[in-house]
Scaffold this motif. Sequence first.
Motif, PDB file in Angstrom:
ATOM      1  N   GLY A 201       6.397   4.725   4.989  1.00  0.00           N
ATOM      2  CA  GLY A 201       7.160   5.934   4.826  1.00  0.00           C
ATOM      3  C   GLY A 201       7.429   6.335   3.558  1.00  0.00           C
ATOM      4  N   SER A 202       6.946   5.373   2.484  1.00  0.00           N
ATOM      5  CA  SER A 202       7.057   5.442   1.215  1.00  0.00           C
ATOM      6  C   SER A 202       5.925   6.681   0.799  1.00  0.00           C
ATOM      7  N   ARG A 203       6.369   7.788  -0.085  1.00  0.00           N
ATOM      8  CA  ARG A 203       5.745   8.630  -0.763  1.00  0.00           C
ATOM      9  C   ARG A 203       4.992   8.272  -1.773  1.00  0.00           C
ATOM     10  N   PHE A 214      -1.003  13.371  -2.862  1.00  0.00           N
ATOM     11  CA  PHE A 214      -0.064  12.716  -2.165  1.00  0.00           C
ATOM     12  C   PHE A 214      -0.554  12.113  -1.118  1.00  0.00           C
ATOM     13  N   ALA A 215       0.163  10.958  -0.706  1.00  0.00           N
ATOM     14  CA  ALA A 215       0.033  10.057   0.530  1.00  0.00           C
ATOM     15  C   ALA A 215       1.107   9.396   0.916  1.00  0.00           C
ATOM     16  N   ILE A 216       0.918   9.051   2.193  1.00  0.00           N
ATOM     17  CA  ILE A 216       2.202   8.202   2.703  1.00  0.00           C
ATOM     18  C   ILE A 216       1.716   7.035   3.059  1.00  0.00           C
ATOM     19  N   GLY A 227      -4.309  15.809   8.775  1.00  0.00           N
ATOM     20  CA  GLY A 227      -5.045  16.227   7.396  1.00  0.00           C
ATOM     21  C   GLY A 227      -4.255  15.438   6.411  1.00  0.00           C
ATOM     22  N   ASP A 228      -3.108  14.663   6.596  1.00  0.00           N
ATOM     23  CA  ASP A 228      -2.349  14.068   5.616  1.00  0.00           C
ATOM     24  C   ASP A 228      -3.156  12.796   5.167  1.00  0.00           C
ATOM     25  N   LEU A 229      -3.166  12.426   3.946  1.00  0.00           N
ATOM     26  CA  LEU A 229      -3.584  11.132   3.241  1.00  0.00           C
ATOM     27  C   LEU A 229      -2.432  10.060   3.546  1.00  0.00           C
ATOM     28  N   ASP A 259     -12.312   3.635 -10.122  1.00  0.00           N
ATOM     29  CA  ASP A 259     -10.822   3.210 -10.371  1.00  0.00           C
ATOM     30  C   ASP A 259      -9.932   4.136  -9.382  1.00  0.00           C
ATOM     31  N   ALA A 260      -8.796   3.394  -8.956  1.00  0.00           N
ATOM     32  CA  ALA A 260      -7.950   4.317  -8.247  1.00  0.00           C
ATOM     33  C   ALA A 260      -6.522   3.862  -8.774  1.00  0.00           C
ATOM     34  N   ARG A 261      -5.607   4.793  -8.790  1.00  0.00           N
ATOM     35  CA  ARG A 261      -4.164   4.339  -9.434  1.00  0.00           C
ATOM     36  C   ARG A 261      -3.590   4.667  -8.316  1.00  0.00           C
ATOM     37  N   ILE A 262      -2.458   3.974  -7.936  1.00  0.00           N
ATOM     38  CA  ILE A 262      -1.289   4.282  -6.869  1.00  0.00           C
ATOM     39  C   ILE A 262      -0.105   4.468  -7.797  1.00  0.00           C
TER      40      ILE A 262
END
Length: 267
Positions: A201-203, A214-216, A227-229, A259-262
Motif C-alpha cells: 500500500g506504500s506509494r 509513481f507506483a504502489i 495500468g498502474d505500476l 540503474d533504478a531508484r526508488i
Amino acid sequence: MFITFLSDFGLRDDFVGTCHGVMKRIAPEAEIVDITHGIPAREIVQGALVLANTVPYMPQGVHLAVVDPGVGGPRRALALGDGEGRVYVGPDNGLLLPAAERAGITDAHEIVNPEYALAPVSRTFHGRDIFAPAAAHLVRGLALEELGPPIDPAALVRLELPRAELRPNRISATVLYVDAFGNIQLNLTREHLGDADVQPGSRIELELAGQRYFAIAARTFSDARAGDLILYEDSYGNVAVAMNGGNAAEMLGARAGQDARINLDVP
C-alpha cells in the motif's frame, strides 16, 4: 534419471533439438526437462538467476545450462557437484555458480576427456559436442572425475552481481532482467523492502532512465488498478516492477543493467 536444460538457444533453430538428440542417443532412458531456452542471447546473468531460481523445483539429477558467449575461447567447460547430490554442466563463466553454491560445491572438474565428447568438436557449438554428451554420461552414473582434472572451486569464474544501496528515503537498485510479460526484476529482496519499511500500500516513486513514475507497493497485481505500476515480491522472493494488465518494461524502456531508484518519501 533427469536432465534439466536451460539455454539462450531459442526454439526457432535446430540447436535445442540437436542437443536433445545427442543426449537421448547416449542416455535413451533419461527424461529431459526444458527449463527455458528463452534466455536473451548472451545474457549470462539472467541465465544464472533463472537457473538458481528454478533448480530447487526440479527433480534431482543433472542440470545442463548453456549461455556461452565465450564458446571456442579460453573459458573452461565445467561439471560441478553440490551438497544435495545435484550435478551441473556448463561453461565456466559464472552461469552455474548461483545455483550450485546454494547447497555448496563439493566437486568441480574441467571437462576435457575426449572419450565423453563428440568428435570432431565444433569451435562454436560446445552445447552439442561437449556439454550435452557430458550431461548424458553423468546421468547414466559416470563419476565427475572421469571427465577431467579437479578445479579449486575458489578459482571458478563468478558473476559480479550489482548490490542494492539503501539510503534515507531512497533505494538505489539495478535492473537484472526483464521477463516475457515485461516484468522488471531488480536486485532487491523482501529483506531490502523490510529494512526500508516499504509496506503493501506504500506509494513510491520509481526513477528509471531519467524518468519518474509513481507506483504502489503491492502483494499482487489485483491490488492495483489496470495500468498502474506496482512494486511486488515475485514467486521466487525477489522484488520486481510490473504493470497491472500491461508491459512495464515496454512503457518504462527498461533493460538489463539499468540503474533504478526508488524514492520512498512520496506524499
